[in-house]
Structures are given as C-alpha cells and as structure tokens.
Design a protein around this motif. Sequence first.
Motif, short mmCIF file in Angstrom:
data_model
loop_
_atom_site.label_atom_id
_atom_site.label_comp_id
_atom_site.label_asym_id
_atom_site.label_seq_id
_atom_site.Cartn_x
_atom_site.Cartn_y
_atom_site.Cartn_z
N GLU A 3 -3.43 3.84 3.79
CA GLU A 3 -3.52 3.01 4.99
C GLU A 3 -2.80 3.63 6.19
O GLU A 3 -3.02 3.22 7.33
N ALA A 4 -1.94 4.62 5.93
CA ALA A 4 -1.23 5.32 7.01
C ALA A 4 -0.76 6.67 6.50
O ALA A 4 -0.46 6.83 5.31
N GLN A 97 -5.88 10.04 14.07
CA GLN A 97 -5.85 8.90 14.97
C GLN A 97 -7.24 8.63 15.56
O GLN A 97 -7.63 7.47 15.74
N PRO A 102 -3.80 5.17 11.12
CA PRO A 102 -2.47 5.14 11.74
C PRO A 102 -1.62 6.32 11.28
O PRO A 102 -1.65 6.70 10.10
N ASP A 128 1.79 6.13 16.01
CA ASP A 128 1.54 4.69 15.96
C ASP A 128 2.82 3.93 15.62
O ASP A 128 3.01 2.80 16.08
N SER A 153 6.66 -1.41 8.28
CA SER A 153 5.21 -1.20 8.34
C SER A 153 4.43 -2.22 7.53
O SER A 153 3.23 -2.43 7.78
N LEU A 160 0.62 4.82 1.46
CA LEU A 160 1.25 5.79 2.36
C LEU A 160 1.08 7.20 1.82
O LEU A 160 1.32 7.46 0.63
#
Length: 205
Positions: A3-4, A97, A102, A128, A153, A160
């Motif tokens: 997710e990031a 990005q 993110p 972000d 977060s 992650l």
Amino acid sequence: MVEAVIFDIGNVLIEWQPERHYDTLMSREEREAMFAEVDLHGMNDLIDRGAPFRDTIYDWAERYPKWRDQIRLWHDDWIKMASPGIDRSQRLMKALQARGVPVFSLTNFGIGSYDYATEFYPFLRDFDRDFISGHMGVTKPDPKIYQMVEATSGLSGAQLLFTDDRDDNIATAHTFGWKTHHFDGPEGWARRLIEEGLLSEAEAA
C-alpha cells in the motif's frame, strides 16, 4: 498487497560519503587518523536525533583543536558530502507516485541538515509522508521509529515495502513483517518494483 513504498534517503536517493569528500581534502592517512580519533559518525547521530546542526558540529570541533577546521567542514561542506543525487532512484520515486502509489521517506537525517538539503534537492519535499529522525527524536534501527511509521500511516506488515542500504535497518523492518529490499543500486530496486507489480518495465526505466 503493498500500500506504500518507503525510501531511505542516504545512499538510496542521494549519495552520502563523508570519507570520500575528506579524501579530496587531505591524505587518506590523515583522514583515517581523524576518523579514528574523532567519532564523527557518532556526532552525526546526535544531529540525526534532533541536535542542532551547526552548533553540534562546531562544539565538537572545539573539543579537538588539532582537527578543528576539518570537523567544521562537516557543516560547511555538508552538501558536498551528500552528493551527487541518485537520479534513477529519484525517477523511480516519481514513477511510483505517478501510478498513485504513496511514497514515504524513513531517514536518519537532522532537522537543520534536511532543511538545507531541500534547497539542493527539491524532491525531498515531495514525499507523501515524511519520517525524518531529527523530528521524531529516534533513529533507525531503533524499533520505536518503525512503530511510529505504522501508527502514523495506519499501515503495517506486508502493506509496506521498504528499501535501505543498511542491513541493520532492514533487519528491524523484518521484525515488523515489512517487505524489504536491501538497496545496492537503483537497477536492483527497479527490478524489485517491477516484480511487485508496482511499476511496468517502461515506467521503471
């Protein structure tokens, strides 16, 4: 699912090689003697935990009159030690990005030194989310800084993907279940991002 994506900065997005810079200013033997006598990286750790940038370095310089002028260069020549930028890594950040992924920083970096660096590397203002040790009061690989990333977060574990050039920082991230990539150059990092389905080959070029 990721997710990031989390980037370290030093030696991932910007080269950080103090010894290399000092080797251009003095003989290698002198530089090795200075680093053996003065814990310059320990001094920098204080800055990374939030101590004042210039004042800390200049105070240390006064403790070692033999090396006073050279120690002050840790501040005065700082941007020369934190260079050049690693262009492909920066492109990968932008490509993520652009895909809507993110991108966070997680970096051992002082408050004043980071603000100074942004004058030369404007992309440092484009994350972000910023996780800068100087503002957090704790540095990698202390588990607390990873806990703070998760708490802020709302993401954890395999949500992650974290890249860093240091084994100890990667090892702590593993204890939290993060996906990790030991950074040894942007080519390998690009391949990992493609493998994770985060970028296409064209986007990672």
